[in-house]
Design a protein around this motif. Structure first.
Motif, PDB file in Angstrom:
ATOM      1  N   HIS A 166       0.808  -1.224   0.000  1.00  0.00           N
ATOM      2  CA  HIS A 166       0.000   0.000   0.000  1.00  0.00           C
ATOM      3  C   HIS A 166       0.835   1.265   0.000  1.00  0.00           C
ATOM      4  O   HIS A 166       0.306   2.342  -0.248  1.00  0.00           O
ATOM      5  CB  HIS A 166      -0.941   0.006   1.213  1.00  0.00           C
ATOM      6  N   ARG A 167       2.127   1.148   0.329  1.00  0.00           N
ATOM      7  CA  ARG A 167       3.012   2.309   0.346  1.00  0.00           C
ATOM      8  C   ARG A 167       4.275   1.961  -0.419  1.00  0.00           C
ATOM      9  O   ARG A 167       4.864   0.909  -0.207  1.00  0.00           O
ATOM     10  CB  ARG A 167       3.365   2.694   1.774  1.00  0.00           C
ATOM     11  N   THR A 212       0.049   2.284  -6.164  1.00  0.00           N
ATOM     12  CA  THR A 212      -0.340   1.321  -5.133  1.00  0.00           C
ATOM     13  C   THR A 212      -1.858   1.302  -5.062  1.00  0.00           C
ATOM     14  O   THR A 212      -2.505   2.258  -5.498  1.00  0.00           O
ATOM     15  CB  THR A 212       0.241   1.702  -3.752  1.00  0.00           C
ATOM     16  N   PRO A 213      -2.458   0.247  -4.556  1.00  0.00           N
ATOM     17  CA  PRO A 213      -1.818  -0.981  -4.096  1.00  0.00           C
ATOM     18  C   PRO A 213      -1.415  -1.871  -5.270  1.00  0.00           C
ATOM     19  O   PRO A 213      -1.944  -1.759  -6.375  1.00  0.00           O
ATOM     20  CB  PRO A 213      -2.896  -1.645  -3.251  1.00  0.00           C
ATOM     21  N   PHE A 214      -0.452  -2.767  -5.002  1.00  0.00           N
ATOM     22  CA  PHE A 214      -0.095  -3.818  -5.945  1.00  0.00           C
ATOM     23  C   PHE A 214       0.244  -5.071  -5.146  1.00  0.00           C
ATOM     24  O   PHE A 214       0.432  -5.006  -3.933  1.00  0.00           O
ATOM     25  CB  PHE A 214       1.050  -3.410  -6.888  1.00  0.00           C
ATOM     26  N   VAL A 269      -5.380  -9.590 -10.848  1.00  0.00           N
ATOM     27  CA  VAL A 269      -6.112 -10.045  -9.671  1.00  0.00           C
ATOM     28  C   VAL A 269      -6.363  -8.825  -8.796  1.00  0.00           C
ATOM     29  O   VAL A 269      -5.461  -8.005  -8.598  1.00  0.00           O
ATOM     30  CB  VAL A 269      -5.303 -11.100  -8.871  1.00  0.00           C
ATOM     31  N   LYS A 270      -7.572  -8.715  -8.295  1.00  0.00           N
ATOM     32  CA  LYS A 270      -7.896  -7.609  -7.401  1.00  0.00           C
ATOM     33  C   LYS A 270      -7.037  -7.674  -6.139  1.00  0.00           C
ATOM     34  O   LYS A 270      -6.775  -8.754  -5.623  1.00  0.00           O
ATOM     35  CB  LYS A 270      -9.385  -7.662  -7.039  1.00  0.00           C
TER      36      LYS A 270
END
Length: 151
Positions: free
Chosen positions: A77-78, A85-87, A107-108
């Protein structure tokens, strides 16, 4: 007859983002690694010493598999400025040996959507960055096995 310029010689040919990514004469990516002749361990990139058994000068060059299974992941997230982000950062156990760290696409970013042991495959995409000469950098990413490379 006009001589055709090979992709690797083109001024706009992509540059590999990692030192174990190579391109064939038409620009298709593939990953290279090393396999220990003594114990069979596989690792990405060129190696002089086996990271599993410590054998020296017993490594052979191999093409890494482009299929594997998801071993571990985290949702990031960071990150650095400019990185979306996010990844999903993943570790994948490759078929035939070895493991790679990478990014899972398609993919979510939701733990309910991600399965340990999920079959994945490698795809090659531009990173969105370019060299000072304007050549794009290309890297490998992972997608679920059933997904087409263009999704």
């Amino acid at each position: 007859m006009r001589k055709r310029l090979l992709m690797a010689e083109s001024a706009q040919a992509p540059l590999p983002a990692v030192n174990f990514l190579y391109f064939d004469e038409v620009g298709n990516g593939y990953l290279k690694g090393a396999r220990c002749i003594d114990c069979g361990a596989v690792a990405p990139g060129d190696r002089l010493v086996c990271n599993a058994c410590g054998a020296r000068a017993r490594m052979e060059s191999v093409r890494l598999s482009e299929r594997g299974t998801l071993y571990s992941y985290t949702i990031v997230h960071r990150s650095f400025p400019g990185v979306r982000t996010p990844f999903i950062a993943v570790i994948v156990d490759l078929d035939g040996g070895g493991a790679l760290k990478g990014t899972l696409l398609g993919v979510k970013e939701d733990p309910r959507e991600i399965r340990y042991g999920m079959p994945v495959k490698v795809v090659y995409r531009d990173t969105g960055q370019t060299s000072p000469e304007g050549r794009p950098f290309r890297s490998y990413y992972f997608v679920p096995s059933g997904m087409s490379p263009d999704e």
